[in-house]
Design an enzyme around this catalytic site. Structure first.
Site, PDB file in Angstrom:
ATOM      1  N   ASP A 106      -0.354  83.173-137.086  1.00 33.82           N
ATOM      2  CA  ASP A 106      -0.848  84.245-136.218  1.00 33.82           C
ATOM      3  C   ASP A 106       0.095  84.365-135.016  1.00 33.82           C
ATOM      4  O   ASP A 106       0.749  83.485-134.633  1.00 33.82           O
ATOM      5  CB  ASP A 106      -2.332  83.892-135.762  1.00 33.82           C
ATOM      6  CG  ASP A 106      -3.055  84.879-134.889  1.00 33.82           C
ATOM      7  OD1 ASP A 106      -2.793  86.118-134.995  1.00 33.82           O
ATOM      8  OD2 ASP A 106      -3.801  84.477-134.104  1.00 33.82           O
ATOM      9  N   ASP A 108      -1.160  85.765-131.320  1.00 37.99           N
ATOM     10  CA  ASP A 108      -1.661  85.416-129.947  1.00 37.99           C
ATOM     11  C   ASP A 108      -2.440  83.921-130.065  1.00 37.99           C
ATOM     12  O   ASP A 108      -2.984  83.875-130.993  1.00 37.99           O
ATOM     13  CB  ASP A 108      -2.784  86.459-129.557  1.00 37.99           C
ATOM     14  CG  ASP A 108      -2.131  87.858-129.029  1.00 37.99           C
ATOM     15  OD1 ASP A 108      -0.977  87.654-128.378  1.00 37.99           O
ATOM     16  OD2 ASP A 108      -2.555  88.691-129.562  1.00 37.99           O
TER      17      ASP A 108
END
Length: 627
Positions: A106, A108
């Site tokens: 991912d 963030d």
């Protein structure tokens, strides 16, 4: 060494056994751990007699209390603290990195770790949106963000306006329910739920913790949302203003969403990367090391194109500041596949493809940026204004595989010629996933991704910070290995390593064991002693809770049970760690072995039993009569 001290103390406090066989009931005038038991005692092997010398039972209880105090001191030599390493990786399931060929990430709070200074900005912007666009009272502007108010993993009962902490068994931890900024008395909480602390989450909340009645705040971005929600409720209650709980909750959630959808957060980060992005050099080190050892990398994120990776081309200014700041201008060379605006978790579960004109397309699902014409992964306008979302960046080897599996379409061929014209030279080219798979759709999904890449099963390890959106479906549906990034872990371990916490927790455990052993004393004076111990135990629990957070305590535990968050962490992640940089402490072929955590019936040597000097489980010879 600490271990030597613990073992020595354990030998001193454990009951002796004759080597000739099971201990006889008459082998000792009293139980070595409990001493002379009171009426109704059931300690195996102990004679049923009054305290020695005619001593009052209460005096005997306090004598045992003092003995335990001394024993706990011996059990914890100074070097016993700082046993846990905040930079370690912790395993819920055995996993060998030697078997992992593909690493996914991912963006963030996984590749990009953000400073806590971002949260006040989100809080303030969303607060102002409520006032200026949703016409909320101007008085709300007096509230500022309090970073020490909430923790991740809390639940919010929308109709009752209650923010609370729930354990793994769906019970509210008393003392952790707040309406607005004020604590709600335990009696009121119990009354609100029909005379019980139990919350029927299976009726009130979905798998992803999103309602309809109860919402769980699972990601780090939810910290300012919980703070703002509590402040707004506090203002309405403090001024006697009536409000609809469901509408207030939706307005606050929409205001927080607007901060993200409108790109305000990414604008702040782009203006001051040094202030907001942490450990960028360590992220680069992790990615480079994996590639150097022949691993394949991919990125699947909900973050927008403009922040993650717009490249410098004549038609578009340099805007890939996030990855450029952390990894450098050639960061694309490290990844085989890049997917942005993926709309997780739907991307992992939805088999549908969204074609032009469909009512269930991106616009209807709230992806405002999906309505803009975006060029094939790099954000350039298409000649015909068509849009492809989400978008894949594919390396040349995957493009060759696309030929092999027969997914080449006219749109794919057109994409290749357009992108090569704009982005000459080596390196990954941006390709829309659905252009590779079909010329008639806007969006793809993980099933298309798997068909294209053939990256299946346990040879894939994906890292993310959101247990539901990032990890749950990948583990349960697709069999990938998963790693959870839990930034709070570093601070919690540092607290656990303090002498105050270690002594407080150990004495609390010992006192709990003593209460369990001595509850057989039921005369009036003994009951007063036991009540005093119960009060002290509760005070100790509050002390250890406040070390982590004054309102809600640790994100991993209630007073003694794991939290609901912890149970999900164990269920949905093979590994968990404070940051991706923890991988640098291990070889790329390292095998993680989870510690065998004893079940209740497997644990003959818990700390409370060491301290009471008595085995909770009877010896086999004493259990012969049990059926």
């Amino acid at each position: 060494m600490a271990g030597v001290g613990l073992r020595a103390a354990a030998r001193r406090c454990l009951p002796r056994r004759d080597h000739g066989g099971p201990r006889a009931a008459s082998s000792s005038p009293s139980c070595p751990g409990c001493g002379p038991p009171g009426p109704g005692a059931h300690c195996p092997g102990a004679p049923r007699s009054a305290p020695a010398g005619g001593a009052e039972p209460s005096a005997h209880l306090w004598a045992r209390y003092q003995d335990m105090r001394r024993l706990v001191h011996d059990l914890l030599p100074p070097e016993v603290c700082s046993l846990l390493n905040p930079a370690a990786i912790y395993a819920n399931n055995e996993i060998s990195l030697r078997d992992v060929e593909v690493y996914g990430f991912d963006y963030d709070y996984t590749l990009a770790q953000y400073a806590d200074t971002l949260h006040p900005e989100i809080f303030t912007a969303a607060r102002d949106i409520l006032i200026e666009h949703y016409k909320y009272p101007e008085g709300i502007r007096k509230y500022d963000y309090n970073p020490s108010f909430a923790i991740r993993g809390l639940h919010y009962d929308i109709q009752k306006s209650l923010l609370m902490k729930i354990d793994a068994f769906h019970y509210v931890q008393l003392g952790t329910a707040y309406r607005g900024l004020q604590p709600v008395p335990d009696e009121e909480v119990i009354d609100l739920y029909g005379g019980t602390q139990h919350i029927p989450l299976y009726q009130m909340s979905g798998f992803y913790g999103k309602g309809p009645s109860i919402k769980q705040f699972m990601d780090i971005f939810s910290l300012p949302e919980m703070a703002l929600l509590s402040c707004v409720v506090d203002h309405f209650l403090g001024h006697g203003l009536e409000f609809d709980q469901a509408h207030l909750y939706k307005d606050v959630t929409d205001a927080i969403r607007d901060v993200h959808v409108k790109g305000l957060m990414y604008q702040w980060i782009e203006r001051d990367m040094e202030k907001y992005i942490l450990r960028g050099d360590e992220t680069f080190a992790v990615l480079s090391r994996l590639v150097a050892h022949g691993k394949q990398l991919f990125l699947i994120t909900n973050s927008p194109f403009s922040f993650v990776h717009l490249p410098p081309v004549p038609l578009c200014p340099t805007r890939d500041k996030g990855m450029r700041h952390m990894v450098g201008a050639d960061w694309r060379q490290l990844f085989d596949v890049v997917i942005v605006q993926a709309d997780k978790p739907s991307f992992f579960t939805d088999r549908r493809k969204y074609g032009p004109g469909r009512g269930d397309g991106p616009r209807e699902r709230g992806l405002a940026s999906a309505c803009r014409p975006v060029c094939l992964g790099w954000g350039h306008p298409l000649a015909d204004g068509q849009a492809f979302q989400p978008t894949l960046g594919l390396s040349e080897n995957l493009m060759r595989r696309a030929h092999c599996i027969g997914t080449v379409s006219p749109a794919w061929k057109r994409a290749r010629s357009i992108v090569r014209k704009w982005l000459p030279g080596p390196g990954p080219i941006a390709w829309p996933l659905c252009a590779v798979l079909s010329s008639s759709v806007k969006e793809g999904n993980l099933f298309d991704f798997l068909r294209l890449t053939e990256w299946r099963g346990p040879r894939v390890l994906y890292f993310g910070d959101h247990l539901y959106s990032d990890l749950a479906d990948l583990m349960l549906r697709h069999g990938w290995r998963t790693g959870a990034i839990i930034p709070e872990l570093e601070r919690e371990i540092r607290i656990i390593n303090t002498e105050q916490y270690m002594h407080s927790l150990t004495w609390q455990q010992a006192l709990t064991g003593l209460l369990e052993r001595m509850q057989t004393y039921q005369d009036a004076e003994s009951r007063q002693v036991l009540a005093a111990w119960m009060k002290e135990r509760q005070e100790l629990r509050c002390i250890t809770k406040a070390l982590f957070n004054a309102q809600f305590g640790s994100i991993f535990r209630t007073f003694h049970n794991p939290t609901y968050f912890s149970r999900r962490l164990v269920r949905f992640s093979d590994l968990y760690m404070a940051s991706l940089s923890c991988l640098l402490n291990y070889r790329v072929d390292f095998t993680f072995y989870p510690r065998r955590t004893p079940l209740q019936h497997e644990a003959p040597l818990w700390m409370d039993q060491l301290c009471t000097g008595c085995m909770k489980t009877p010896f086999l010879g004493d259990m012969a009569h049990i059926r």
